[in-house]
Design a protein around this motif. Structure first.
Motif, mmCIF file in Angstrom:
data_model
loop_
_atom_site.group_PDB
_atom_site.id
_atom_site.type_symbol
_atom_site.label_atom_id
_atom_site.label_comp_id
_atom_site.label_asym_id
_atom_site.label_seq_id
_atom_site.Cartn_x
_atom_site.Cartn_y
_atom_site.Cartn_z
ATOM 1 N N GLN A 1 0.825 -1.206 0.000
ATOM 2 C CA GLN A 1 0.000 0.000 0.000
ATOM 3 C C GLN A 1 0.863 1.262 0.000
ATOM 4 N N LYS A 2 1.929 1.259 0.803
ATOM 5 C CA LYS A 2 2.829 2.413 0.817
ATOM 6 C C LYS A 2 3.438 2.642 -0.556
ATOM 7 N N LEU A 3 3.901 1.574 -1.180
ATOM 8 C CA LEU A 3 4.509 1.694 -2.500
ATOM 9 C C LEU A 3 3.523 2.260 -3.509
ATOM 10 N N PHE A 4 2.281 1.795 -3.454
ATOM 11 C CA PHE A 4 1.265 2.283 -4.392
ATOM 12 C C PHE A 4 1.014 3.775 -4.205
ATOM 13 N N VAL A 5 0.838 4.218 -2.939
ATOM 14 C CA VAL A 5 0.551 5.638 -2.680
ATOM 15 C C VAL A 5 1.742 6.507 -3.057
ATOM 16 N N ILE A 6 2.953 6.068 -2.705
ATOM 17 C CA ILE A 6 4.145 6.871 -2.996
ATOM 18 C C ILE A 6 4.360 7.004 -4.495
ATOM 19 N N VAL A 7 4.198 5.913 -5.231
ATOM 20 C CA VAL A 7 4.362 5.974 -6.685
ATOM 21 C C VAL A 7 3.287 6.869 -7.303
ATOM 22 N N THR A 8 2.045 6.732 -6.803
ATOM 23 C CA THR A 8 0.949 7.524 -7.359
ATOM 24 C C THR A 8 1.157 9.017 -7.149
ATOM 25 N N PHE A 9 1.716 9.389 -5.993
ATOM 26 C CA PHE A 9 1.889 10.804 -5.674
ATOM 27 C C PHE A 9 3.322 11.287 -5.872
ATOM 28 N N SER A 10 4.110 10.536 -6.614
ATOM 29 C CA SER A 10 5.439 11.033 -6.980
ATOM 30 C C SER A 10 5.282 12.250 -7.873
ATOM 31 N N ASN A 11 6.289 13.104 -7.842
ATOM 32 C CA ASN A 11 6.192 14.401 -8.501
ATOM 33 C C ASN A 11 5.868 14.271 -9.990
ATOM 34 N N HIS A 12 6.585 13.413 -10.698
ATOM 35 C CA HIS A 12 6.373 13.298 -12.143
ATOM 36 C C HIS A 12 5.053 12.619 -12.463
ATOM 37 N N ILE A 13 4.614 11.673 -11.622
ATOM 38 C CA ILE A 13 3.327 11.009 -11.859
ATOM 39 C C ILE A 13 2.179 12.000 -11.687
ATOM 40 N N VAL A 14 2.263 12.830 -10.638
ATOM 41 C CA VAL A 14 1.212 13.814 -10.401
ATOM 42 C C VAL A 14 1.131 14.800 -11.560
ATOM 43 N N GLU A 15 2.280 15.245 -12.052
ATOM 44 C CA GLU A 15 2.287 16.180 -13.179
ATOM 45 C C GLU A 15 1.685 15.541 -14.423
#
Length: 416
Positions: A317-331
């Motif tokens: 779950q942590k990995l999923f949230v962190i990857v989803t809200f990484s800077n480049h993913i959010v952009e």
């Protein structure tokens, strides 16, 4: 436990001895027996469905007076059972009370140890906070407060966004975690990796996962106590699964999933429990009931549950949230929103402004924009709604549990 509780509460439905007598008379305490004919089995299924439908009608918005009355009576029964359980474990209760007295004296005693006491106090309260949220997420007499979506998930997302913006995870304490602020300029920038951010939120995530594991213990203990007293587990979902287990080809995807999980836990044991606990599984209560009914050792069940929920699933779950809200993913997500026909550009602008405001607050914590105020207001109202729904669900569930006691007592009276 029900026999002990009946000494204090006169309206407590049937004693354990009476239920054991009933179980011996029909073979399964009202559950389908393999020797039953098809007609009798069909009639029993219809009776159970009718009783379940009647119980489901006992809710606050339909029958408020009856629901409140049943809730208070069920609360009295549970309170008496809890007192008897504490008395049975009075030696451990006394030891814990003496330990708490000693810790309290140490806390208020002056000395050089106060520095360490304050540090431990802060860490313990922080762990207890997330542990309690985890328990609320999985324990609630059939319902749970989804604290991952309301608290842990947003917390991990905030830390992730701040880590990429600040190029550091050395957020000062205080005010972190109440308010994340980038460290001063004298702190050297770090190279942000998934492992760095996961390490920053590991304590909170593991405590939350451990809380969800603890919240799975009541169904296990209730089913185990029922089996040791010669009764079937007093759970609607378990009874429904046992009824469908008699069908050669059970209908419904959910029913087949429940039967498959029950078979996995029974046949594989520790690894089966671990597999069920390591994935998001809303049916895990059934695994606890199954383990308790088949007298699976406590540490086998709890060890597998703790390892699965607090270690394996939490890292996923942590990995999923962190990857989803990484800077480049959010952009990239914000950019893709702009390509939505008709409404894309109008939706993209608020998202962009919100992200810019959040980044500004990391450097200027006192800056509060109108968008932040509106979002904070909406989030607060969402939390209030979820907590109210959680409380109402507990009231309805306990009222329905007492209604089931009355139905069982009526069935026993007919058999006499």
């Amino acid at each position: 436990m029900q026999r002990a509780g009946s000494r204090f509460v006169p309206w407590l439905a049937g004693s354990s001895a009476e239920k054991t007598k009933q179980r011996k008379s029909d073979g399964s305490n009202g559950l389908p027996s393999p020797t039953m004919g098809k007609a009798a089995l069909s009639a029993l299924h219809k009776l159970h469905q009718q009783e379940r439908k009647e119980r489901q009608g006992i809710v606050l918005w339909r029958r408020p007076i009856t629901t409140c009355q049943y809730f208070l009576r069920e609360s009295s029964v549970k309170a008496c059972e809890g007192v008897m359980q504490l008395w049975r474990w009075r030696a451990y209760v006394t030891a814990v009370a003496m330990l708490l007295v000693g810790l309290t004296m140490t806390y208020y005693m002056e000395g050089e140890h106060q520095e360490y006491v304050r540090y431990l106090e802060k860490k313990v309260l922080w762990c207890v906070y997330w542990l309690g949220l985890g328990i609320l997420s999985s324990f609630g007499l059939g319902t749970g407060l989804h604290t991952f979506l309301l608290y842990l998930g947003p917390h991990i997302a905030s830390v992730t966004l701040a880590a990429y913006e600040c190029d550091s995870v050395n957020f000062p304490e205080p005010p972190y975690p109440d308010e994340i602020i980038c460290p001063n300029g004298d702190v050297l920038p770090e190279h942000m990796t998934l492992w760095t951010i996961m390490s920053k939120v590991r304590l909170e995530a593991c405590m939350w996962g451990a809380g969800t594991a603890i919240g799975e213990l009541p169904p296990y203990f209730m089913a185990r106590a029922a089996r040791l007293s010669g009764l079937e587990p007093d759970d609607e979902e378990y009874e429904e699964i046992q009824e469908h287990a008699q069908d050669p080809q059970p209908q419904g995807l959910v029913t087949r999933a429940k039967l498959g999980m029950q078979h996995l836990v029974q046949s594989v044991g520790f690894l089966g429990i671990l597999a069920c606990a390591s994935i998001p599984n809303p049916l895990f209560d059934l695994a606890g009931i199954t383990c308790g009914h088949f007298l699976v050792p406590f540490w086998t069940f709890f060890g597998a549950t703790l390892l699965g929920k607090a270690v394996i699933k939490m890292h996923i779950q942590k990995l999923f949230v962190i990857v989803t809200f990484s800077n480049h993913i959010v952009e990239q997500i914000v950019t893709l929103v702009g390509f939505i026909p008709a409404v894309g550009p109008s939706l993209q602008k608020p998202f962009t402004e919100y992200l810019e405001n959040q980044k500004m607050k990391l450097h200027h914590p006192n800056s509060i924009t109108q968008a932040d105020g509106w979002l904070s207001w909406a989030f607060e109202k969402l939390i209030i709604f979820m907590v109210c729904y959680f409380v109402l669900s507990i009231v309805n569930s306990m009222a329905q549990s007492y209604a089931k006691r009355l139905q069982q007592r009526a069935a026993e009276a007919k058999k006499r």
